[in-house]
Design a protein around this motif. Sequence first.
Motif, PDB file in Angstrom:
ATOM      1  N   SER A  95      -2.621  -1.365  -4.079  1.00  0.00           N
ATOM      2  CA  SER A  95      -1.417  -2.121  -3.226  1.00  0.00           C
ATOM      3  C   SER A  95      -1.168  -2.694  -4.424  1.00  0.00           C
ATOM      4  CB  SER A  95      -2.060  -2.976  -2.593  1.00  0.00           C
ATOM      5  OG  SER A  95      -2.712  -2.174  -1.102  1.00  0.00           O
ATOM      6  N   PHE A 107       0.907  -0.941  -0.036  1.00  0.00           N
ATOM      7  CA  PHE A 107      -0.239   0.007  -0.035  1.00  0.00           C
ATOM      8  C   PHE A 107       1.404   1.108  -0.096  1.00  0.00           C
ATOM      9  CE2 PHE A 107      -1.771   3.411   3.397  1.00  0.00           C
ATOM     10  CZ  PHE A 107      -2.549   3.990   1.808  1.00  0.00           C
ATOM     11  N   THR A 163      -3.260   0.765   6.320  1.00  0.00           N
ATOM     12  CA  THR A 163      -4.542   0.400   5.591  1.00  0.00           C
ATOM     13  C   THR A 163      -5.045  -0.225   6.634  1.00  0.00           C
ATOM     14  OG1 THR A 163      -3.120  -1.792   5.985  1.00  0.00           O
ATOM     15  CG2 THR A 163      -3.110  -0.726   3.593  1.00  0.00           C
ATOM     16  N   SER A 190      -6.205   7.466   1.041  1.00  0.00           N
ATOM     17  CA  SER A 190      -5.479   7.782  -0.666  1.00  0.00           C
ATOM     18  C   SER A 190      -7.203   7.239  -1.410  1.00  0.00           C
ATOM     19  CB  SER A 190      -5.117   5.656  -0.234  1.00  0.00           C
ATOM     20  OG  SER A 190      -4.671   6.119  -1.616  1.00  0.00           O
TER      21      SER A 190
END
Length: 281
Positions: free
Chosen positions: A252, A94, A114, A246
Amino acid sequence: MGVILNGVIEKKIKFPTRANAAQEEIIQDIIQQIEALETSFAGIGIGVPGLVDEDNGIIYDLVNIPSWQEVHLKEVLEAHFQKPVFITNDANMFALGEKYFGKGRGYRNFVGITIGTGFGSGIFINNRLYGGNYASAGELGSMPYKDSTIETYCSGKFFQQHYGSSGYELFERAQHGDPKAMQAFKEYGSHLGEAIKMILLILSPEAIFIGGSVSDSFKFFEEGLRESLNAFPFKRVLNDLEILTSDVSEVSLLGAAALVQDHLEELANLAIVPSKTDIKI
């Protein structure tokens, strides 16, 4: 899995992991899916939720896959495909994706968090990913907090355990102004703020990027998060901190491509292999 060419996801597939299968059976599933997805590629990048010997590509102690206690995945895949394989913790994927394809491009030092069924984080220091020993740096979710751990209070587990509903269900209700759902997210934000304080005290990054399924609810937990952070002792550090979500789709997957690209470029600089841009994850 996805096929990345010049920073664009050309193809992608999703399939369930037979979590209780034998180690070899799961590896064969991965090989078969790669073969079905693509036949020509420069390298393979893999993210896993556990400890990784990155130099040798050995995966250790995956909690959710009991048979994967010591898996020499790099060795097996390289022997089969005759292509380089690189493996790291999935939270690092990530952070890599955010650095090369998202808002992280403008920062030298940042932490990517995350948040979903678990809580993970990847760290960039001076424009370099820092994974630490066994790619375990940033495993803040395992730190003690209240009567359990950070992950219990700062992942999707919080909503199920304390409100008897999934984060998605509460998100749907919050969008319609449900008071209990709104309170759940405010309380959640307060706990996440405490976790971010720990990050600030240890790393003092320029920015923190939040991704994962729970990040979709940021507007509902931001108030609680900010209120918690107001108690942080170093106001200059706090005032300069950027906290952003994000907005990169499949970040990812792109991070896995960046992992391969980075390693291939390092090898190319050593005149070992040519640099490639067509990357398979």
